[in-house]
Motif scaffolding. Structure first.
Motif: not given
Length: 749
Positions: A655-669
């Motif tokens: 069994x394989x688990x795959x995920x894309x980069x987590x790039x949707x984050x709040x705007x930086x300070x």
């Protein structure tokens, strides 16, 4: 993961469009019977929702020990966790979690979650998964059938019954299981006994579990804020499930259920040792001792084949459920003061207790009007819950022996909200209307909920909040739903519809009370809070044959009046204190696409007998509609893919688990003093492989083995990673375990 991997998964899900016959007896996943989605027994193929089912056999194959294991291969369902002490804490469906998802056991909601500060976190992880025969998950708003707290969906745990073991004339059963988990050096042992006769049957299942902290892939040890290894921890827990069933006839059954569990966790919080920059104190010891327990007793009655104009079948149950969370903390410190060093020991106690009593009754009636078939389901839910929360503590000056209950900003004991009684009363009605011999099924439903909050101000709350005016709350909500299923042919069907969800204002937000004169702020109640609501649309396509099954669906949900706890609202002109209050301020939008499917390869070539493939994927986007900022609870694109081989006595699965980069984050300070704002850590994408095998080496005896993260990859799973700076030196704290092994052995007589 590159997008092409998702394409491969979807292709596997949807590749078979011909009704190729598989060998007789081949499983058809969408023929599984579920109850949660419509409160009636229906095959998944006849349900107008996206529904997931994980049965006992699958849980055993995957060596499931906790809720993170349970949903490991269910994209779109995330289990949140925190580093340090409290561990697994919530189940998120399509980005919504906490008390906004209804979690229930045998139809009865598990206790609430509540957290405040760094030393208090009551979670909802109350169910021993070994007592379950299956888990059903309904994704999206489900308030039309389950009321408040089903804003994001429903997770329904269904416990074992004596009839699950006493089949084909058996009158007795005994089974035992032992297991080991490498990731936390955990040990498990359990036993189940069932008996039955012509009228009476019963079941008793007991279990014990123990272990240490779950490992991660951090490398920095020692004590202090730089530590990235998991804090030393030991845990042990136990549970018991007992049922007695009396069937005076084939048409009716009485059932008495006792379900209880408790867990104890001791933590040496090494990451909190050393200098604390906010207070100037140096911690030389920080210990946590956490206890959590739940006990439920239920008495129910089921009647079938009634000759009544009002119902063909009826079931009802009355119940009482008690839960207790107690968390003790010890902090030994050195505090500089006037050129000297004060040594003190701070002991804190946190209590969060709930007691619920309730009645549930459901009825079903089928009839025809011309060529149209109706299946009416209706019922009532009434529940009264008392919630008590308290924090207590003392400060001991080690050099003088002086003991005080003053630990600024608190003078213990304190309550952060008054003792609260909540009453929920509801009525729901649903009609499954079948046209054209069942080819088209329309499912309208509506539920009316009345919610009442009655706070009780006792001495503890009043002494800590002398001027706070608490408020009662009474609110009625109407939740409609309209779903449909259209069978386009023998194998294809469309499904979807509209559903409205709501969540009543929580007692702790309505009547929060907290004042800190030292730091100049106060939190005040808000009797004008409105219910959080949602409006959701879903449309999907299913395919099911003896050779393959697949589902592809899209959804769009808007959420209104989200409650932001303790929001700054201004300065009190009389006291000069900053004022905080819970308010309805947030509106959100979540949309996405989900796919799931599988194939039985022997239907295409006899040489592939025993081979099968399963896959699933989820893509979603979520934004705050007011600011446009991305919601941090939304997972990146993720998918799973499994290839299995099965024989009569053994089998294996990769069994394989795959995920894309987590790039949707709040705007930086924003930048300050010419320095650029700090960007947030984008956890990288990953591909992880797990290997399972099972062997029935003697009748009734089964060995299961799993090897997880075969390549020993460093992985940050989205549900375990908070929003932290990209430059954080401690981000390895949030990594998943490296390569590890689990094994279990079960024997049944």
């Amino acid at each position: 993961m590159r997008p092409s991997l998702l394409s491969v998964s979807l292709a596997l899900c949807l590749s078979s469009t011909a009704a190729v016959a598989a060998p007789e007896g081949a499983p058809r996943d969408f023929d599984q019977i579920v109850v949660t989605a419509t409160r009636t027994e229906r095959a998944i193929s006849d349900v107008p929702n996206t529904v997931d089912v994980i049965d006992r056999a699958r849980m055993d194959t995957l060596l499931v020990r906790d809720i993170a294991d349970l949903f490991r291969y269910e994209p779109g369902i995330t289990v949140g966790s925190s580093f340090g002490r409290f561990g697994l804490n919530d189940i998120r469906i399509r980005g919504l979690g906490g008390n906004r998802v209804r979690i229930q056991t045998d139809g009865i909601a598990v206790p609430d979650a509540f957290a405040i500060g760094s030393f208090s976190s009551a979670n909802r992880n109350f169910v021993d998964l070994e007592t379950l025969k299956r888990v059903e998950v309904v994704r999206g708003p489900t308030s039309s059938l389950y009321g408040s707290d089903a804003l994001g969906g429903v997770v329904s745990f269904v416990t074992k019954d004596p009839s699950d073991y006493l089949r084909a004339g058996k009158t007795a059963h005994f089974g035992a299981k032992i297991g080991f988990e490498g990731a936390n050096e955990g040990l498990f042992a359990g036993a189940t006994a069932a008996f039955g006769g012509e009228r009476w049957s019963g079941l008793v299942a007991v279990s014990h579990r123990q272990g240490k902290e779950t490992e991660n892939m951090g490398e920095v040890g020692g004590a202090g804020s730089a530590r990235t290894l998991a804090n030393p921890q030991s845990f042990n827990g136990r549970s018991v499930l007992g049922k007695v069933v009396f069937a005076p006839s084939e048409m009716q059954r009485f059932k008495l259920t006792l379900d209880a569990s408790e867990d104890d966790i001791d933590t040496d919080v090494l990451t909190s040792y050393g200098l604390q920059t906010l207070t100037g104190a140096t911690n030389t010891q920080v210990l946590g001792d956490d206890h959590q327990s739940r006990a439920r007793i239920t008495f129910g009655h089921e009647l079938d084949a009634l000759s009544s104009a009002l119902a063909d079948s009826v079931d009802w149950q009355v119940y009482r459920q008690d839960s207790r969370t107690r968390q003790d903390s010890v902090e030994v410190r050195r505090v500089p003061s006037a050129g000297a060093v004060i040594r003190d020991r701070r002991e804190r106690e946190f209590h969060f207790d709930q007691r619920s009593v309730g009645l549930q009754a459901n009825a079903r009636k089928a009839f025809e009007t011309g060529n149209v078939q109706h299946a009416i389901a209706y019922g009532i839910d009434v529940e009264r819950t008392e919630t008590k929360q308290k924090r207590d503590g003392r400060r001991i000056f080690l050099d003088t022996g002086v003991v005080t209950n003053v630990m600024l900003p608190d003078v213990f004991p304190v309550r952060d909200f008054p003792v609260s009684d909540t009453t929920k009363a509801s009525l729901y009605v649903q009609d499954e209307i079948a046209f054209a011999d069942g080819a088209f099924r329309l499912v309208p439903a509506i539920r009316v909920d009345h919610y009442r909050l009655d706070p009780e101000v006792d001495t503890i709350f009043r002494e800590d909040n002398p001027t706070t005016q608490v408020a009662d709350l009474s609110e009625t909500s109407v939740s409609p739903k309209l779903g449909f299923v259209w069978h386009l042919g023998q194998d294809w069907s469309l499904f979807g519809g509209y559903a409205r969800g709501f969540r009543a204002p929580p007692y702790n937000d309505v009547n929060i009370g907290f004042t800190n004169f030292q730091f100049g702020y106060t939190a005040i109640p808000n009797p004008d809070l409105k219910s959080e609501t949602s409006d959701g649309l879903e449309l999907g396509l299913r395919f099911s044959s003896n050779a393959a099954y697949a589902s592809l669906s899209g959804y769009y949900t808007e959420y209104d009046d989200f409650i932001e706890s303790t929001r700054f609202v201004g300065i009190d002109p009389l006291s000069g204190l900053m004022v905080y209050q819970s308010q309805n301020v947030e509106d959100a939008r979540i949309r996405g696409v989900e796919a799931k499917g599988g194939m039985y390869l022997d239907a295409f070539a006899p040489a592939l007998a025993g081979w099968s493939v399963r896959a699933a994927a989820a893509w979603s986007r979520g934004e705050d509609r007011g600011t446009g900022e991305s919601l941090t609870t939304i997972d990146p694109l993720n998918a799973t893919l499994g290839v299995a081989f099965e024989r009569a006595t053994w089998g294996a699965e990769l069994a394989g688990r795959f995920a894309r980069r987590r790039d949707r984050l709040p705007t930086p300070a924003p930048a300050q003093n010419g320095a650029p704002g700090a960007a947030y850590f984008e956890s990288p994408g990953y591909a992880v492989l797990d290997l399972y095998a099972h062997w029935t080496f003697a009748p009734g005896t089964r060995l299961n083995v799993g090897v997880f993260n075969l390549a020993d990859r460093k992985v940050w799973q989205a549900g375990a990673v908070p929003v932290i700076a990209a430059t954080s030196a401690t981000r390895d704290r949030y990594t998943a375990p490296g390569r590890n092994v689990a094994v279990s052995l079960s024997v049944d007589f």
